[in-house]
Design a protein around this motif. Structure first.
Motif, PDB file in Angstrom:
ATOM      1  N   ASN A  90       0.650  -1.359  -0.209  1.00 44.73           N
ATOM      2  CA  ASN A  90       0.514  -0.112  -0.200  1.00 44.73           C
ATOM      3  C   ASN A  90       0.984   1.104  -0.190  1.00 44.73           C
ATOM      4  O   ASN A  90       0.672   2.220   0.548  1.00 44.73           O
ATOM      5  CB  ASN A  90      -0.738   0.383   1.139  1.00 44.73           C
ATOM      6  CG  ASN A  90      -2.057  -0.366   0.752  1.00 44.73           C
ATOM      7  OD1 ASN A  90      -3.010  -0.796   0.671  1.00 44.73           O
ATOM      8  ND2 ASN A  90      -1.690  -2.402   1.240  1.00 44.73           N
TER       9      ASN A  90
ATOM     10  N   PHE B  27      -9.264  -3.528   6.072  1.00 40.60           N
ATOM     11  CA  PHE B  27      -8.975  -2.169   5.469  1.00 40.60           C
ATOM     12  C   PHE B  27      -8.660  -2.636   4.478  1.00 40.60           C
ATOM     13  O   PHE B  27      -9.701  -1.719   3.312  1.00 40.60           O
ATOM     14  CB  PHE B  27      -7.933  -1.191   6.790  1.00 40.60           C
ATOM     15  CG  PHE B  27      -8.148  -0.519   8.035  1.00 40.60           C
ATOM     16  CD1 PHE B  27      -9.677  -0.765   8.327  1.00 40.60           C
ATOM     17  CD2 PHE B  27      -7.181  -1.172   9.244  1.00 40.60           C
ATOM     18  CE1 PHE B  27      -9.996  -0.169   9.862  1.00 40.60           C
ATOM     19  CE2 PHE B  27      -7.988  -0.348  10.034  1.00 40.60           C
ATOM     20  CZ  PHE B  27      -9.096  -0.173  10.496  1.00 40.60           C
ATOM     21  N   GLU B  28      -7.260  -3.033   3.300  1.00 36.29           N
ATOM     22  CA  GLU B  28      -6.532  -3.143   2.545  1.00 36.29           C
ATOM     23  C   GLU B  28      -7.849  -4.301   1.512  1.00 36.29           C
ATOM     24  O   GLU B  28      -8.472  -3.525   0.453  1.00 36.29           O
ATOM     25  CB  GLU B  28      -5.479  -3.799   2.460  1.00 36.29           C
ATOM     26  CG  GLU B  28      -5.013  -4.188   1.569  1.00 36.29           C
ATOM     27  CD  GLU B  28      -3.215  -4.868   1.456  1.00 36.29           C
ATOM     28  OE1 GLU B  28      -3.040  -4.384   0.721  1.00 36.29           O
ATOM     29  OE2 GLU B  28      -4.146  -6.219   1.604  1.00 36.29           O
TER      30      GLU B  28
ATOM     31  N   ALA C 299     -10.940  -3.558   2.247  1.00 36.94           N
ATOM     32  CA  ALA C 299     -12.309  -2.313   1.970  1.00 36.94           C
ATOM     33  C   ALA C 299     -12.211  -2.086   1.189  1.00 36.94           C
ATOM     34  O   ALA C 299     -13.076  -1.042   0.930  1.00 36.94           O
ATOM     35  CB  ALA C 299     -13.131  -2.859   3.254  1.00 36.94           C
ATOM     36  N   GLY C 300     -10.750  -1.410   1.113  1.00 37.20           N
ATOM     37  CA  GLY C 300     -10.582  -0.374   0.219  1.00 37.20           C
ATOM     38  C   GLY C 300     -10.108   1.058   0.731  1.00 37.20           C
ATOM     39  O   GLY C 300     -10.013   2.548   0.409  1.00 37.20           O
ATOM     40  N   THR C 301      -9.686   0.659   2.475  1.00 44.50           N
ATOM     41  CA  THR C 301     -10.141   1.875   2.588  1.00 44.50           C
ATOM     42  C   THR C 301      -8.553   2.093   3.291  1.00 44.50           C
ATOM     43  O   THR C 301      -8.397   3.140   4.074  1.00 44.50           O
ATOM     44  CB  THR C 301     -10.745   1.855   4.006  1.00 44.50           C
ATOM     45  OG1 THR C 301     -10.472   0.817   4.638  1.00 44.50           O
ATOM     46  CG2 THR C 301     -12.282   2.038   3.429  1.00 44.50           C
ATOM     47  N   LEU C 302      -7.364   1.382   3.137  1.00 45.12           N
ATOM     48  CA  LEU C 302      -6.223   1.134   3.853  1.00 45.12           C
ATOM     49  C   LEU C 302      -5.366   1.970   3.381  1.00 45.12           C
ATOM     50  O   LEU C 302      -4.052   3.193   4.326  1.00 45.12           O
ATOM     51  CB  LEU C 302      -5.660   0.311   4.114  1.00 45.12           C
ATOM     52  CG  LEU C 302      -3.543  -0.024   4.344  1.00 45.12           C
ATOM     53  CD1 LEU C 302      -5.038  -0.069   6.414  1.00 45.12           C
ATOM     54  CD2 LEU C 302      -3.305  -1.867   4.404  1.00 45.12           C
TER      55      LEU C 302
ATOM     56  N   ALA D 120      -5.408   5.410   1.867  1.00 46.40           N
ATOM     57  CA  ALA D 120      -6.212   6.144   3.249  1.00 46.40           C
ATOM     58  C   ALA D 120      -5.652   6.579   3.765  1.00 46.40           C
ATOM     59  O   ALA D 120      -5.513   8.114   4.217  1.00 46.40           O
ATOM     60  CB  ALA D 120      -7.107   6.751   2.680  1.00 46.40           C
ATOM     61  N   LYS D 121      -6.287   5.308   4.817  1.00 48.39           N
ATOM     62  CA  LYS D 121      -5.499   5.950   6.048  1.00 48.39           C
ATOM     63  C   LYS D 121      -4.086   5.966   6.310  1.00 48.39           C
ATOM     64  O   LYS D 121      -3.683   6.402   7.315  1.00 48.39           O
ATOM     65  CB  LYS D 121      -6.428   4.216   6.842  1.00 48.39           C
ATOM     66  CG  LYS D 121      -7.537   4.481   7.147  1.00 48.39           C
ATOM     67  CD  LYS D 121      -7.857   2.928   7.613  1.00 48.39           C
ATOM     68  CE  LYS D 121      -9.822   2.728   7.874  1.00 48.39           C
ATOM     69  NZ  LYS D 121     -10.729   3.731   8.973  1.00 48.39           N
TER      70      LYS D 121
ATOM     71  N   ASP E 184      -7.697   9.836   6.227  1.00 45.27           N
ATOM     72  CA  ASP E 184      -9.429   9.383   7.303  1.00 45.27           C
ATOM     73  C   ASP E 184      -8.022   8.231   8.506  1.00 45.27           C
ATOM     74  O   ASP E 184      -7.347   7.144   8.510  1.00 45.27           O
ATOM     75  CB  ASP E 184      -9.936   8.279   6.693  1.00 45.27           C
ATOM     76  CG  ASP E 184     -10.793   7.163   7.636  1.00 45.27           C
ATOM     77  OD1 ASP E 184     -10.724   6.249   6.838  1.00 45.27           O
ATOM     78  OD2 ASP E 184     -10.949   7.899   8.764  1.00 45.27           O
ATOM     79  N   GLU E 185      -8.515   9.142   9.543  1.00 42.71           N
ATOM     80  CA  GLU E 185      -7.586   8.828  10.871  1.00 42.71           C
ATOM     81  C   GLU E 185      -8.424   8.598  11.702  1.00 42.71           C
ATOM     82  O   GLU E 185      -8.455   8.051  13.202  1.00 42.71           O
ATOM     83  CB  GLU E 185      -6.452  10.214  11.055  1.00 42.71           C
ATOM     84  CG  GLU E 185      -5.771  10.515  10.352  1.00 42.71           C
ATOM     85  CD  GLU E 185      -4.839  11.354  10.640  1.00 42.71           C
ATOM     86  OE1 GLU E 185      -4.892  11.952  12.018  1.00 42.71           O
ATOM     87  OE2 GLU E 185      -3.967  11.718  10.561  1.00 42.71           O
ATOM     88  N   HIS E 186      -9.667   8.160  11.956  1.00 51.72           N
ATOM     89  CA  HIS E 186     -10.782   7.178  12.414  1.00 51.72           C
ATOM     90  C   HIS E 186     -10.876   5.879  12.756  1.00 51.72           C
ATOM     91  O   HIS E 186     -11.013   5.236  12.040  1.00 51.72           O
ATOM     92  CB  HIS E 186     -12.570   8.093  12.150  1.00 51.72           C
ATOM     93  CG  HIS E 186     -12.348   9.860  12.225  1.00 51.72           C
ATOM     94  ND1 HIS E 186     -12.459  10.755  10.802  1.00 51.72           N
ATOM     95  CD2 HIS E 186     -12.473  10.387  13.389  1.00 51.72           C
ATOM     96  CE1 HIS E 186     -12.152  11.836  11.668  1.00 51.72           C
ATOM     97  NE2 HIS E 186     -12.151  11.634  12.961  1.00 51.72           N
TER      98      HIS E 186
END
Length: 97
Positions: free
Chosen positions: A25, A81-82, A84-87, A89-90, A95-97
């Motif tokens: 990532n 997270f990976e 879900a496709g959100t890692l 950005a985190k 996205d720090e939540h």
């Protein structure tokens, strides 16, 4: 780029897998400006720092990942997270939540 910190045990399969997820990532784990690794195997100060960050009275597991001083999760969380496709950005601190 966000500041990524990971607490690891020496010779830990989950820690190696978490590193692989980070690399996939876009995290350069060889670049200390992007990534800081704390080996808690033989470093009681690092272990205590992790316990304090986790606000845990009991021993905590590794790996544990923080982005910009905010807790992100363990190896299983990174994988979730990976998936879900959100890692990505985190890891960028978006996205720090």
């Amino acid at each position: 780029m966000a500041k990524i910190e990971m607490y690891v045990w020496d010779d830990c399969a989950y820690c190696r897998r978490a590193k692989e997820v980070l690399v996939r990532n876009g995290i350069n784990i060889s670049d200390s400006s992007d990534y800081i690794e704390h080996d808690i195997t033989r470093n009681p100060q690092a272990r205590m720092a992790l316990q304090n960050r986790m606000e845990a009275d009991n021993p905590v597991t590794a790996p544990q990942v923080f982005v910009n001083n905010n807790y992100l999760g363990c190896c299983a969380d990174l994988i979730d997270f990976e998936a879900a496709g959100t890692l990505a950005a985190k890891l960028m601190g978006i996205d720090e939540h």
